[in-house]
Design a protein around this motif. Structure first.
Motif, PDB file in Angstrom:
ATOM      1  N   ARG A   1       1.581  -1.287  -0.300  1.00 46.02           N
ATOM      2  CA  ARG A   1      -0.190  -0.527   0.181  1.00 46.02           C
ATOM      3  C   ARG A   1       0.912   1.320   0.085  1.00 46.02           C
ATOM      4  O   ARG A   1       0.724   2.078  -0.832  1.00 46.02           O
ATOM      5  CB  ARG A   1      -0.869   0.177   1.404  1.00 46.02           C
ATOM      6  CG  ARG A   1      -2.794  -0.226   1.143  1.00 46.02           C
ATOM      7  CD  ARG A   1      -3.350  -0.221   1.685  1.00 46.02           C
ATOM      8  NE  ARG A   1      -2.755   0.374   3.203  1.00 46.02           N
ATOM      9  CZ  ARG A   1      -3.117  -0.931   4.222  1.00 46.02           C
ATOM     10  NH1 ARG A   1      -3.718  -2.045   3.356  1.00 46.02           N
ATOM     11  NH2 ARG A   1      -3.121  -1.040   5.233  1.00 46.02           N
ATOM     12  N   ASP A   2       1.979   1.298   1.024  1.00 49.45           N
ATOM     13  CA  ASP A   2       2.408   2.929   1.362  1.00 49.45           C
ATOM     14  C   ASP A   2       3.841   2.757  -0.466  1.00 49.45           C
ATOM     15  O   ASP A   2       3.333   3.731  -1.251  1.00 49.45           O
ATOM     16  CB  ASP A   2       3.667   2.113   1.637  1.00 49.45           C
ATOM     17  CG  ASP A   2       3.501   1.641   3.582  1.00 49.45           C
ATOM     18  OD1 ASP A   2       2.426   3.139   3.382  1.00 49.45           O
ATOM     19  OD2 ASP A   2       4.250   1.619   4.011  1.00 49.45           O
TER      20      ASP A   2
ATOM     21  N   ALA B   1       1.956   1.392  -3.422  1.00 49.05           N
ATOM     22  CA  ALA B   1       1.552   2.524  -4.009  1.00 49.05           C
ATOM     23  C   ALA B   1       1.077   4.057  -3.969  1.00 49.05           C
ATOM     24  O   ALA B   1       0.974   4.691  -4.828  1.00 49.05           O
ATOM     25  CB  ALA B   1       0.185   1.278  -4.173  1.00 49.05           C
ATOM     26  N   GLY B   2       0.948   4.364  -2.920  1.00 53.19           N
ATOM     27  CA  GLY B   2       0.751   5.380  -2.668  1.00 53.19           C
ATOM     28  C   GLY B   2       2.181   6.061  -3.077  1.00 53.19           C
ATOM     29  O   GLY B   2       1.152   8.113  -3.516  1.00 53.19           O
ATOM     30  N   ALA B   3       3.463   6.348  -2.658  1.00 55.55           N
ATOM     31  CA  ALA B   3       4.634   6.818  -3.116  1.00 55.55           C
ATOM     32  C   ALA B   3       4.381   7.518  -5.007  1.00 55.55           C
ATOM     33  O   ALA B   3       4.466   8.151  -4.971  1.00 55.55           O
ATOM     34  CB  ALA B   3       6.036   5.668  -2.786  1.00 55.55           C
ATOM     35  N   ARG B   4       4.136   6.152  -5.111  1.00 56.46           N
ATOM     36  CA  ARG B   4       3.970   5.928  -6.729  1.00 56.46           C
ATOM     37  C   ARG B   4       2.927   7.012  -7.575  1.00 56.46           C
ATOM     38  O   ARG B   4       2.538   7.637  -7.971  1.00 56.46           O
ATOM     39  CB  ARG B   4       3.634   5.336  -7.187  1.00 56.46           C
ATOM     40  CG  ARG B   4       4.592   3.426  -7.617  1.00 56.46           C
ATOM     41  CD  ARG B   4       4.678   2.602  -8.714  1.00 56.46           C
ATOM     42  NE  ARG B   4       5.421   1.702  -9.010  1.00 56.46           N
ATOM     43  CZ  ARG B   4       5.534   0.473  -8.078  1.00 56.46           C
ATOM     44  NH1 ARG B   4       3.435   0.273  -8.166  1.00 56.46           N
ATOM     45  NH2 ARG B   4       5.681  -0.576  -7.895  1.00 56.46           N
ATOM     46  N   ALA B   5       1.808   7.424  -6.762  1.00 59.52           N
ATOM     47  CA  ALA B   5       0.917   7.784  -7.050  1.00 59.52           C
ATOM     48  C   ALA B   5       0.868   9.124  -6.329  1.00 59.52           C
ATOM     49  O   ALA B   5       1.126  10.488  -7.815  1.00 59.52           O
ATOM     50  CB  ALA B   5      -0.865   8.017  -6.683  1.00 59.52           C
ATOM     51  N   LEU B   6       1.347   9.487  -5.355  1.00 61.70           N
ATOM     52  CA  LEU B   6       2.445  10.872  -5.209  1.00 61.70           C
ATOM     53  C   LEU B   6       3.009  10.892  -6.679  1.00 61.70           C
ATOM     54  O   LEU B   6       2.869  12.431  -6.685  1.00 61.70           O
ATOM     55  CB  LEU B   6       3.147  10.269  -3.946  1.00 61.70           C
ATOM     56  CG  LEU B   6       2.377  11.372  -2.894  1.00 61.70           C
ATOM     57  CD1 LEU B   6       3.190  11.096  -1.172  1.00 61.70           C
ATOM     58  CD2 LEU B   6       1.795  13.018  -2.657  1.00 61.70           C
ATOM     59  N   LEU B   7       3.839  10.582  -7.208  1.00 58.73           N
ATOM     60  CA  LEU B   7       4.758  10.562  -7.791  1.00 58.73           C
ATOM     61  C   LEU B   7       4.714  11.043  -8.970  1.00 58.73           C
ATOM     62  O   LEU B   7       4.864  12.252  -9.427  1.00 58.73           O
ATOM     63  CB  LEU B   7       6.498   9.121  -8.147  1.00 58.73           C
ATOM     64  CG  LEU B   7       7.245   9.752  -8.803  1.00 58.73           C
ATOM     65  CD1 LEU B   7       8.020  10.749  -8.153  1.00 58.73           C
ATOM     66  CD2 LEU B   7       8.263   8.518  -9.125  1.00 58.73           C
TER      67      LEU B   7
END
Ligand code: URA
Length: 279
Positions: free
Chosen positions: A5-6, A8-14
């Motif tokens: 989850r972390d 995926a969240g980091a990828r979305a932020l990026l």
């Protein structure tokens, strides 16, 4: 699991960051490198100067009988090829009120309600998506708009198209219109009587479209829509309310062409608009 989850969240932020940087860089192409350098924009601050204006209602006025609608104008010249906003496939723009705006266009007819009809070549009703999340309201048609029957097709219109492109919007994804639908002689400011006669149709257009936001461009449109007599510098930088719709005033593209140093504030206004559409 939580590690995935972390990630995926980091990828979305990026992805969001990359998209923001790309749009910022596109915006910097809009008015040319002469307006640089400047710091990257920050998210627009909450209203600092004045409380948000309360919702107000512009009187829609009586509805006169409907003469037949005239034929529509030709398509607009495209924006300059030096800047290509993000391309997304989409339907052709609804033109001059063929769908839900049709009855309003028909009611307006071959309008002779004020003296401006005497000098016009074309009545400029509005153009774009009738389901747009964003409605852009300018002052009145200029020469090119009068000739083509389409709002914002001249030099400042081309800049407006590129401004929209900088926040990932194509012209046909928004709806573009003016407070006044006929060109005033020599581009003079429309009179209060002309505004009172014409603006009920704008109110009806916005009500029919039901956008998430309205962006007013320039002092005249911002003052008339918001019922304020403030300077542009005082009106912009905050979200107002009109007819129950958030309104973001920003500089007129013609002003930005003359004053590229206002580009940073215009970018903040565009980010404010983008924020209203994202929710
Ligand atoms: N300026 C405006 O305010 N509206 C137009 O349609 C064109 C130029």
């Amino acid at each position: 699991m939580s590690g995935e989850r972390d990630e995926a969240g980091a990828r979305a932020l990026l992805r969001e960051l990359v998209s923001d940087v790309r749009q910022w860089s596109e915006w910097n192409q809009v008015l040319g490198a002469d307006a640089l350098p400047m710091a990257p924009p920050t998210a627009p601050a909450e209203p600092a100067r004045a409380p948000e204006t309360p919702p107000r209602t512009m009187d829609s006025g009586p509805r006169p009988a409907a003469p037949p609608a005239p034929s529509t104008g030709e398509s607009a010249p495209r924006s300059r090829p030096t800047f290509e906003p993000t391309r997304r496939p989409g339907p052709p723009p609804a033109r001059q009120g063929n769908g839900i705006l049709g009855p309003i266009r028909a009611e307006l007819g071959d309008c002779t309600r004020c003296g401006l009809h005497e000098g016009r070549k074309n009545l400029v009703f509005g153009v774009g998506s009738e389901t747009a999340e964003l409605v852009i309201v300018g002052e009145a048609p200029g020469q090119q708009e009068d000739l083509t029957g389409e709002p914002f097709v001249g030099r400042s219109g081309q800049l407006l198209t590129r401004m929209l492109g900088a926040i990932g919007l194509r012209r046909d994804q928004v709806y573009i219109c003016n407070v006044i639908k006929c060109r005033p002689p020599n581009n003079r400011d429309p009179s209060p009587q002309e505004v009172a006669t014409c603006s009920p149709f704008l109110v009806q257009q916005v009500e029919a479209i039901g956008p998430r936001a309205v962006m007013t461009v320039g002092k005249f449109a911002s003052q008339r829509i918001l019922g304020l007599e403030d300077t542009m510098g005082r009106m912009r930088g905050q979200t107002h309310q009109w007819e129950g719709v958030p309104v973001v005033p920003t500089y007129h593209p013609a002003y930005l062409l003359r004053n590229p140093s206002a580009k940073r504030q215009a970018w903040e206004d565009l980010l404010r608009v983008r924020g209203l559409l994202r929710r």
